[in-house]
Write an enzyme that holds these catalytic residues in place. Structure first.
Site, short mmCIF file in Angstrom:
data_model
loop_
_atom_site.label_atom_id
_atom_site.label_comp_id
_atom_site.label_asym_id
_atom_site.label_seq_id
_atom_site.Cartn_x
_atom_site.Cartn_y
_atom_site.Cartn_z
N LYS A 1 0.86 -1.19 0.00
CA LYS A 1 0.00 0.00 0.00
C LYS A 1 0.90 1.24 0.00
O LYS A 1 1.78 1.37 0.86
CB LYS A 1 -0.86 -0.03 1.25
CG LYS A 1 -2.21 0.64 1.13
CD LYS A 1 -3.01 0.36 2.40
CE LYS A 1 -4.37 0.96 2.38
NZ LYS A 1 -5.04 0.79 3.68
O1 G3P Z 1 -7.97 1.62 5.38
C1 G3P Z 1 -8.23 2.97 5.25
C2 G3P Z 1 -9.63 3.44 5.55
O2 G3P Z 1 -10.57 2.44 5.35
C3 G3P Z 1 -9.76 4.22 6.80
O3 G3P Z 1 -11.08 4.43 7.22
O4 G3P Z 1 -12.76 5.12 8.91
O5 G3P Z 1 -10.32 5.66 9.27
O6 G3P Z 1 -11.63 6.85 7.54
P1 G3P Z 1 -11.45 5.59 8.30
#
Ligand code: G3P
Length: 216
Positions: A83
């Site tokens: 990633k």
């Molecule tokens: O993996 C990255 C992403 O899904 C993060 O989500 O909820 O932290 O914005 P969030």
């Protein structure tokens, strides 16, 4: 649509994998911090539980550093997906790694032009963050529609991996648009099965079945 779990919690991953509905896992530095586990160790463990891609994120910000870290990470297992952030250095790293047959997930995508660049760099996955987009007053799903349109216009093979999914409506909308993958916290994935009428129906059938006095 493929379902990835956005977590580094082993117990949750095992539970979802047992259902046969889990196609992969995504992690990021925040999720690793939350797990309290050693990055290499937990990533190796996750790769052994799921057959599909397991995203492990580099933390270097320059191309040379990203390449060095990717070299370490891709030795963990064949299903590791590197990633990288959506920056010039990240795109350069993506191009180099995918040319070499390594899976790459280009993350932190917040515009359709960024997604276009990720596809041009040969990304295996691009991760638009719909929840964070919504949080900032934009329409996350409009972003997914725009990326779908652009990728279809040019037959790009990069898969749209909808990330920062917060609830079932995000999953539904992403599926209607035709996103390839969505990654969500385990609680959101497990919540998709819930419906009050399903519970009520089971309750009614069980009560009537008991009255028949039969067994299978
Ligand atoms: O993996 C990255 C992403 O899904 C993060 O989500 O909820 O932290 O914005 P969030």
């Amino acid at each position: 649509m493929k379902f990835f779990a956005d977590t580094a919690e082993i117990a949750d991953i095992k539970e979802l994998a047992a259902t046969g509905l889990l196609d992969g896992v995504t992690t990021n530095p925040s999720l690793i911090m939350k797990s309290g586990r050693d990055f290499m160790e937990v990533t190796r463990e996750i790769c052994g539980i799921v057959d599909g891609p397991v995203s492990a994120e580099v933390v270097a910000l320059d191309h040379a550093g990203m390449m060095r870290e990717a070299e370490v990470l891709r030795k963990i297992a064949d299903n590791v997906c590197i990633k990288v952030p959506l920056t010039i250095d990240g795109l350069q790293t993506c191009k180099a790694l995918t040319s070499d047959g390594t899976m790459v997930n280009v993350t932190l995508c917040f515009s359709a032009n960024q997604a276009l660049l990720a596809a041009k760099a040969g990304a295996t996955f691009v991760s638009p963050f719909v929840g964070r987009h919504d949080d900032n007053g934009f329409d996350g799903m409009e972003l997914i529609s725009d990326i779908r349109l652009i990728y279809d216009n040019y037959d790009f093979e990069t898969e749209i991996l909808v990330a920062s999914v917060r609830h079932g409506l995000h999953v539904l909308q992403a599926a209607k648009i035709g996103a390839d993958v969505m990654t969500a916290p385990p609680a959101v994935i497990k919540g998709l099965v819930k419906h009050v009428l399903t519970d009520k129906g089971i309750e009614g059938f069980m009560a009537d079945w008991a009255k028949t006095g039969q067994s299978i």
